[in-house]
Design an enzyme around this catalytic site. Structure first.
Site, PDB file in Angstrom:
ATOM      1  N   THR A 195       0.826  -1.204   0.000  1.00 18.11           N
ATOM      2  CA  THR A 195       0.000   0.000   0.000  1.00 18.11           C
ATOM      3  C   THR A 195       0.861   1.255   0.000  1.00 18.11           C
ATOM      4  O   THR A 195       1.973   1.230   0.493  1.00 18.11           O
ATOM      5  CB  THR A 195      -0.868  -0.069   1.274  1.00 18.11           C
ATOM      6  OG1 THR A 195      -1.802  -1.108   1.097  1.00 18.11           O
ATOM      7  CG2 THR A 195      -1.583   1.221   1.581  1.00 18.11           C
ATOM      8  N   ARG A 223     -13.660  -7.863  -0.402  1.00 19.86           N
ATOM      9  CA  ARG A 223     -12.972  -7.501   0.847  1.00 19.86           C
ATOM     10  C   ARG A 223     -12.459  -6.050   0.779  1.00 19.86           C
ATOM     11  O   ARG A 223     -11.907  -5.612  -0.217  1.00 19.86           O
ATOM     12  CB  ARG A 223     -11.801  -8.467   1.071  1.00 19.86           C
ATOM     13  CG  ARG A 223     -10.997  -8.190   2.337  1.00 19.86           C
ATOM     14  CD  ARG A 223      -9.736  -7.404   2.035  1.00 19.86           C
ATOM     15  NE  ARG A 223      -8.867  -7.278   3.203  1.00 19.86           N
ATOM     16  CZ  ARG A 223      -7.823  -6.450   3.254  1.00 19.86           C
ATOM     17  NH1 ARG A 223      -7.528  -5.701   2.216  1.00 19.86           N
ATOM     18  NH2 ARG A 223      -7.087  -6.385   4.326  1.00 19.86           N
ATOM     19  N   GLY A 225     -10.107  -3.277   3.009  1.00 25.45           N
ATOM     20  CA  GLY A 225      -9.154  -3.161   4.112  1.00 25.45           C
ATOM     21  C   GLY A 225      -9.291  -1.844   4.842  1.00 25.45           C
ATOM     22  O   GLY A 225     -10.326  -1.159   4.783  1.00 25.45           O
ATOM     23  N   ASP A 226      -8.246  -1.475   5.550  1.00 23.87           N
ATOM     24  CA  ASP A 226      -8.263  -0.271   6.384  1.00 23.87           C
ATOM     25  C   ASP A 226      -8.068   1.015   5.588  1.00 23.87           C
ATOM     26  O   ASP A 226      -8.425   2.106   6.051  1.00 23.87           O
ATOM     27  CB  ASP A 226      -7.150  -0.356   7.437  1.00 23.87           C
ATOM     28  CG  ASP A 226      -5.772  -0.500   6.792  1.00 23.87           C
ATOM     29  OD1 ASP A 226      -5.624  -1.362   5.887  1.00 23.87           O
ATOM     30  OD2 ASP A 226      -4.849   0.239   7.173  1.00 23.87           O
ATOM     31  N   THR A 246      -0.068   1.151   6.671  1.00 21.30           N
ATOM     32  CA  THR A 246       0.053  -0.005   5.782  1.00 21.30           C
ATOM     33  C   THR A 246       0.227  -1.248   6.635  1.00 21.30           C
ATOM     34  O   THR A 246       0.950  -1.214   7.629  1.00 21.30           O
ATOM     35  CB  THR A 246       1.235   0.141   4.811  1.00 21.30           C
ATOM     36  OG1 THR A 246       1.383  -1.089   4.085  1.00 21.30           O
ATOM     37  CG2 THR A 246       2.550   0.449   5.517  1.00 21.30           C
ATOM     38  N   GLY A 247      -0.443  -2.315   6.266  1.00 21.98           N
ATOM     39  CA  GLY A 247      -0.290  -3.544   7.034  1.00 21.98           C
ATOM     40  C   GLY A 247      -1.524  -4.401   6.936  1.00 21.98           C
ATOM     41  O   GLY A 247      -2.329  -4.248   6.012  1.00 21.98           O
ATOM     42  N   GLY A 249      -4.779  -5.107   7.174  1.00 23.10           N
ATOM     43  CA  GLY A 249      -5.855  -4.131   7.286  1.00 23.10           C
ATOM     44  C   GLY A 249      -6.901  -4.432   8.338  1.00 23.10           C
ATOM     45  O   GLY A 249      -7.389  -3.523   9.015  1.00 23.10           O
TER      46      GLY A 249
HETATM   47  N1  ASP Z   1      -3.544  -2.301   4.536  1.00 25.25           N
HETATM   48  C1  ASP Z   1      -3.807  -2.846   3.231  1.00 25.25           C
HETATM   49  C2  ASP Z   1      -5.072  -3.655   3.272  1.00 25.25           C
HETATM   50  O1  ASP Z   1      -5.281  -4.345   4.251  1.00 25.25           O
HETATM   51  C3  ASP Z   1      -2.717  -3.738   2.733  1.00 25.25           C
HETATM   52  C4  ASP Z   1      -1.358  -3.118   2.707  1.00 25.25           C
HETATM   53  O2  ASP Z   1      -1.038  -2.267   3.527  1.00 25.25           O
HETATM   54  O3  ASP Z   1      -0.577  -3.493   1.797  1.00 25.25           O
HETATM   55  O4  ASP Z   1      -5.799  -3.650   2.315  1.00 25.25           O
END
Ligand code: ASP
Length: 328
Positions: A195, A223, A225-226, A246-247, A249
């Site tokens: 991300t 789906r 994410g965050d 980022t992480g 989510g």
């Molecule tokens: N946070 C993002 C998600 O969960 C994924 C990412 O950070 O690469 O969609």
């Protein structure tokens, strides 16, 4: 009086460690295009701030540059979901007004962050999803593309490799990238997240944040994410900080992570560094969350914590040269 501007970006966190089969020099070589991409995006945002533009315009400029770069999991180069399609999420927030805009599950908007920005400007709906978000962006005259525009051979290879190992597994972009390069088993201990996001403080003292993603490789269709969730993957408030995450989510959503940092600053009087560390350690990690974030305080202090091996990041402060980093 004008204050010095500050801009920071991330291009994802995770196990960016080089596969063992590569030597360190090859690995450094392989990292160079990421540094170049981060610098180019930083320059796009910096140009806005240097001519007295707003933090909001700067984060949108930086994130849309990263969306156009296939190395990062946002826009062109987004990961594939379990149906071998792309759905994209983006969110943006203006710390001076607390206005926000976000899109989730878009399929045809070339730069989802621009659609988020349009919503913010409109001041009506904050979050639009799927077909409605695409139609909105098209009606606003934003550039639309065929879904194949987002695909790259590298992402397809990541997705195939992951499916070959475990059909139902999801992976964070940089992990899946490592899989595509090297026959290392997918390890939940080794997530990588591709991300992108940016936070900025402009000369007028206003903060803004933006985040954009293709989500997780092989994610369930639908789906979200965050990234497009205000207070989870993106948040900005002139009273405290601007945050882009980022992480994993789901954990960031459950921890309301970006807002958690704001709340620590606002209600506990913490500085941005302590607040960001505290949120990672006390709110994210107990849930099993992995990843990182960039957080910029209203006083111009920067915090870029991550609990993964690395996080692609770049930052610049007025009058000081640009910097990029991957590891601690
Ligand atoms: N946070 C993002 C998600 O969960 C994924 C990412 O950070 O690469 O969609």
């Amino acid at each position: 009086m004008d204050r010095p501007y500050v801009l920071a970006l991330h291009g994802g966190a995770g196990t960016i460690a080089r596969p063992l089969s590569r030597d360190a020099r090859d690995a450094r070589q392989a990292e160079l295009p990421y540094h170049a991409g981060l610098r180019a995006a930083l320059s796009s945002g910096q140009a806005v701030l240097a001519r007295g533009g707003s933090a909001l315009d700067a984060v949108v400029a930086a994130v849309s540059a990263l969306e156009d770069n296939p190395l990062f999991n946002a826009g062109h180069g987004a990961v594939f979901d379990a149906d071998a399609r792309h759905t994209l999420d983006a969110g943006v927030m203006d710390g001076s007004t607390l206005a926000a805009g976000a899109v989730a599950g878009t399929r045809r908007v070339r730069n989802p962050v621009l659609a988020a920005r349009e919503l913010l400007r409109d001041g009506g709906s904050v979050l639009l999803g799927a077909e409605g978000a695409d139609r909105y962006a098209e009606a606003r005259g934003l550039a639309m593309v065929e879904p194949g525009y987002f695909s790259t051979p590298q992402r397809l290879a990541q997705w195939r490799r992951l499916r070959a190992q475990a059909a139902g597994a999801t992976a964070l972009d940089h992990d899946a990238a490592a899989l595509a390069d090297d026959p290392v088993p997918l390890s939940p201990e080794a997530p990588r997240f591709g991300t992108v996001g940016a936070v900025a403080l402009d000369r007028q003292g206003h903060l803004a944040a933006a985040t954009s993603t293709g989500g997780m490789t092989n994610k369930a269709p639908g789906r979200i994410g965050d990234t497009p969730i205000v207070g989870a993957g993106v948040y900005a408030n002139d009273a405290s900080c601007a945050v882009s995450c980022t992480g994993s989510g789901e954990h960031f959503i459950r921890a309301c992570l970006a807002h958690d940092i704001h709340a620590r600053m606002r209600y506990l009087g913490q500085a941005v560094g302590a607040a960001a560390q505290g949120a990672m350690l006390q709110s994210l990690e107990p849930l099993g969350g992995r990843g990182g974030l960039v957080a910029l305080g209203a006083d111009g202090s920067l915090a870029m914590p991550f609990n993964s091996q690395g996080m692609y990041r770049a930052w610049v402060r007025e009058g000081v040269p640009q910097a990029t980093a991957v590891f601690e």
